[in-house]
Design a protein around this motif. Structure first.
Motif, PDB file in Angstrom:
ATOM      1  N   ARG A   1      44.407  41.391  25.834  1.00 47.73           N
ATOM      2  CA  ARG A   1      43.289  41.513  24.902  1.00 47.73           C
ATOM      3  C   ARG A   1      42.083  42.044  25.668  1.00 47.73           C
ATOM      4  N   ILE A   2      41.333  42.924  25.024  1.00 51.80           N
ATOM      5  CA  ILE A   2      40.091  43.448  25.588  1.00 51.80           C
ATOM      6  C   ILE A   2      39.020  43.240  24.531  1.00 51.80           C
ATOM      7  N   GLU A   3      37.929  42.573  24.913  1.00 54.37           N
ATOM      8  CA  GLU A   3      36.910  42.185  23.935  1.00 54.37           C
ATOM      9  C   GLU A   3      35.512  42.495  24.444  1.00 54.37           C
ATOM     10  N   ASP A   4      34.757  43.207  23.613  1.00 51.93           N
ATOM     11  CA  ASP A   4      33.333  43.459  23.858  1.00 51.93           C
ATOM     12  C   ASP A   4      32.516  42.879  22.719  1.00 51.93           C
ATOM     13  N   LEU A   5      31.234  42.660  23.003  1.00 52.98           N
ATOM     14  CA  LEU A   5      30.283  42.160  22.021  1.00 52.98           C
ATOM     15  C   LEU A   5      29.276  43.271  21.733  1.00 52.98           C
TER      16      LEU A   5
ATOM     17  N   GLY B   1      29.047  44.492  29.643  1.00 53.43           N
ATOM     18  CA  GLY B   1      29.044  45.480  30.716  1.00 53.43           C
ATOM     19  C   GLY B   1      30.199  45.384  31.686  1.00 53.43           C
ATOM     20  N   SER B   2      31.061  44.388  31.568  1.00 51.59           N
ATOM     21  CA  SER B   2      32.158  44.232  32.522  1.00 51.59           C
ATOM     22  C   SER B   2      33.147  45.387  32.418  1.00 51.59           C
ATOM     23  N   PRO B   3      33.573  45.954  33.556  1.00 47.34           N
ATOM     24  CA  PRO B   3      34.464  47.126  33.515  1.00 47.34           C
ATOM     25  C   PRO B   3      35.773  46.834  32.795  1.00 47.34           C
ATOM     26  N   LYS B   4      36.335  47.889  32.197  1.00 47.95           N
ATOM     27  CA  LYS B   4      37.587  47.743  31.450  1.00 47.95           C
ATOM     28  C   LYS B   4      38.371  49.058  31.423  1.00 47.95           C
ATOM     29  N   GLU B   5      37.891  50.093  32.097  1.00 50.47           N
ATOM     30  CA  GLU B   5      38.415  51.446  31.923  1.00 50.47           C
ATOM     31  C   GLU B   5      39.886  51.585  32.299  1.00 50.47           C
TER      32      GLU B   5
ATOM     33  N   THR C   1      36.462  39.092  26.518  1.00 50.26           N
ATOM     34  CA  THR C   1      37.792  38.909  27.093  1.00 50.26           C
ATOM     35  C   THR C   1      38.110  40.076  28.015  1.00 50.26           C
ATOM     36  N   ARG C   2      38.675  39.753  29.161  1.00 42.80           N
ATOM     37  CA  ARG C   2      39.225  40.759  30.065  1.00 42.80           C
ATOM     38  C   ARG C   2      40.613  40.320  30.511  1.00 42.80           C
ATOM     39  N   THR C   3      41.490  41.292  30.707  1.00 40.75           N
ATOM     40  CA  THR C   3      42.842  41.040  31.185  1.00 40.75           C
ATOM     41  C   THR C   3      43.055  41.844  32.461  1.00 40.75           C
TER      42      THR C   3
ATOM     43  N   TRP D   1      31.965  36.409  34.905  1.00 42.69           N
ATOM     44  CA  TRP D   1      33.239  37.109  35.100  1.00 42.69           C
ATOM     45  C   TRP D   1      33.280  37.750  36.493  1.00 42.69           C
ATOM     46  N   GLU D   2      32.201  38.407  36.872  1.00 39.56           N
ATOM     47  CA  GLU D   2      32.143  39.062  38.182  1.00 39.56           C
ATOM     48  C   GLU D   2      32.343  38.059  39.309  1.00 39.56           C
ATOM     49  N   LYS D   3      31.776  36.859  39.166  1.00 40.82           N
ATOM     50  CA  LYS D   3      31.882  35.836  40.201  1.00 40.82           C
ATOM     51  C   LYS D   3      33.242  35.147  40.206  1.00 40.82           C
ATOM     52  N   THR D   4      33.943  35.191  39.070  1.00 43.53           N
ATOM     53  CA  THR D   4      35.205  34.456  38.937  1.00 43.53           C
ATOM     54  C   THR D   4      36.407  35.266  39.388  1.00 43.53           C
ATOM     55  N   ILE D   5      36.372  36.586  39.218  1.00 45.27           N
ATOM     56  CA  ILE D   5      37.592  37.368  39.459  1.00 45.27           C
ATOM     57  C   ILE D   5      38.049  37.286  40.923  1.00 45.27           C
ATOM     58  N   GLY D   6      37.121  37.039  41.841  1.00 48.16           N
ATOM     59  CA  GLY D   6      37.523  36.912  43.242  1.00 48.16           C
ATOM     60  C   GLY D   6      38.366  35.682  43.508  1.00 48.16           C
ATOM     61  N   MET D   7      38.405  34.759  42.564  1.00 41.91           N
ATOM     62  CA  MET D   7      39.182  33.530  42.721  1.00 41.91           C
ATOM     63  C   MET D   7      40.618  33.687  42.213  1.00 41.91           C
ATOM     64  N   ILE D   8      40.906  34.829  41.580  1.00 41.51           N
ATOM     65  CA  ILE D   8      42.250  35.048  41.029  1.00 41.51           C
ATOM     66  C   ILE D   8      43.198  35.396  42.180  1.00 41.51           C
ATOM     67  N   LYS D   9      43.963  34.414  42.608  1.00 40.03           N
ATOM     68  CA  LYS D   9      44.868  34.559  43.749  1.00 40.03           C
ATOM     69  C   LYS D   9      46.158  33.798  43.462  1.00 40.03           C
ATOM     70  N   PRO D  10      47.239  34.128  44.171  1.00 43.26           N
ATOM     71  CA  PRO D  10      48.495  33.402  43.959  1.00 43.26           C
ATOM     72  C   PRO D  10      48.314  31.897  44.155  1.00 43.26           C
ATOM     73  N   GLY D  11      48.857  31.143  43.214  1.00 50.59           N
ATOM     74  CA  GLY D  11      48.830  29.688  43.304  1.00 50.59           C
ATOM     75  C   GLY D  11      47.638  29.032  42.641  1.00 50.59           C
ATOM     76  N   VAL D  12      46.574  29.781  42.380  1.00 51.91           N
ATOM     77  CA  VAL D  12      45.420  29.198  41.701  1.00 51.91           C
ATOM     78  C   VAL D  12      45.810  28.842  40.264  1.00 51.91           C
ATOM     79  N   GLN D  13      45.443  27.649  39.832  1.00 48.33           N
ATOM     80  CA  GLN D  13      45.807  27.207  38.490  1.00 48.33           C
ATOM     81  C   GLN D  13      44.887  27.810  37.433  1.00 48.33           C
ATOM     82  N   GLU D  14      45.449  27.976  36.250  1.00 46.87           N
ATOM     83  CA  GLU D  14      44.647  28.480  35.124  1.00 46.87           C
ATOM     84  C   GLU D  14      43.413  27.606  34.898  1.00 46.87           C
ATOM     85  N   ARG D  15      43.579  26.306  34.941  1.00 48.41           N
ATOM     86  CA  ARG D  15      42.459  25.422  34.656  1.00 48.41           C
ATOM     87  C   ARG D  15      41.397  25.488  35.749  1.00 48.41           C
TER      88      ARG D  15
END
Length: 356
Positions: free
Chosen positions: A330-334, A347-351, A227-229, A149-163
């Protein structure tokens, strides 16, 4: 081996001399065998692993507590040969693991030797309580998930596809030690986030949209789930308000969850918070589910679950609100369920609603 001893304690209660195990996860849980073909035959003193030539060396290494029965290409023929030597009269089989066709084939072969007795969820009941080794493996799977998750969130940018985001998340899972994904990774943005199990699409993410990502690692057979939103750009007041409500519901459930509660009681902690916020009709799934060698195990945390949650269960806590034509959060922890509370493995932030 404690797991075998726990199973054997159940045989006498069921008036069985032995048990045939064919479910793949149950076979692995009891024996350690990770191959894709074979069966266990377990009695009060006996413990056999039947498999074919492809797995003989592997089975000998992975299952030292079992006697290897070198079967041929036809599994049911090998079961018949073994049972003929054991001379048992009542043998249990996993009713949920055999197709009707396989059951009929096996019954025709062993009918003259022993009565086949259907048994439901015997090993699955034992698997509800995780031992220390299992919890460590799930903890590792959860840590890999956090890192992905930490490595992926930097890729969330305009135009990037969900897949594309889903592929990156899956890649990061593998790169960081996972043997695979716990389930097909969910990525949903904008209005599509109102679909709780949306499959990633070719839709590009747009500024101002919510992005929901739900995924998990598999590590040495054990699953994680998170899950993180987040919001792409500045979140609007409604997005922040609903996020805070979902987070409040999750925290309420986490603070009150403990061993001995029923799944219904656990679910109610979060459901009351969401209902009080005016969104009772938009939280349509259960609060969570147990996790282990399968991604969905029992007991569940849901309005229909009357069974108690045992100490040592590992469960998800994942409230959500989904509004048609708007989106969802949705916010999901294990977490590990303990006698007087929980231990959170995520451990991923959600506050607060993260704005990217």
């Amino acid at each position: 081996m404690r797991r075998l001893a726990n199973l054997r304690e159940q045989l006498a209660d069921l008036s069985l001399e032995g048990m045939l195990i064919t479910n793949r996860e149950n076979r692995r849980y009891l024996s350690g065998f990770t191959g894709t073909a074979g069966a266990l035959v377990i009695g009060v003193k006996e413990a056999f692993l039947i498999t074919d030539f492809r797995y003989w060396e592997q089975a000998a290494l992975e299952s030292p507590d079992f006697e290897l029965y070198k079967g041929g290409p036809r599994l049911w023929e090998s079961v018949k040969e073994l049972l003929a030597g054991l001379k048992w009269k009542r043998v249990g089989f996993e009713a949920g693991a055999l197709t009707y066709k396989d059951y009929r084939s096996l019954e025709e072969l062993v009918a003259a030797l022993a009565e086949l007795v259907p048994v439901t969820d015997l090993v699955e009941q034992l698997r509800q309580t995780k031992d220390a080794q299992e919890i460590e493996l799930i903890k590792k799977a959860a840590a890999i998930t956090d890192l992905a998750w930490e490595k992926t969130i930097g890729m969330i940018k305009p135009g990037v596809q969900e897949r594309e985001l889903a592929l990156e998340f899956d890649y990061q899972l593998r790169l960081n030690g996972a043997e695979g994904s716990a389930f097909p990774t969910i990525v949903a943005s904008g209005k599509r986030a109102a679909l709780p199990h949306a499959a990633p699409s070719a839709k590009g993410i747009e500024p101002g949209e919510l992005v929901l990502i739900d995924g998990g690692a598999v590590y040495q057979g054990y699953h994680a789930d998170m899950t993180r939103t987040v919001a792409l750009g500045k979140a609007d007041p409604k997005q922040r308000r609903i996020y805070d409500l979902v987070l409040k519901a999750q925290v309420e459930a986490l603070n009150n969850l403990r061993a001995g509660l029923t799944g219904r009681e656990a679910d109610e902690f979060a459901r009351k918070v969401i209902a009080a916020g005016g969104y009772a009709d938009y939280f349509g799934h259960g609060l969570g589910h147990s996790v282990g060698l399968n991604i969905h195990e029992n007991p569940r945390l849901s309005p229909t679950e009357s069974n108690q949650i045992p100490k040592g269960a590992v469960v998800t806590v994942e409230p959500g609100i989904y509004l048609p034509d708007w989106g969802g959060i949705r916010i999901e922890d294990l977490v590990v369920v303990e006698a007087h509370g929980i231990r959170n493995l995520t451990g991923s932030p959600k506050e607060k609603l993260l704005e990217i």
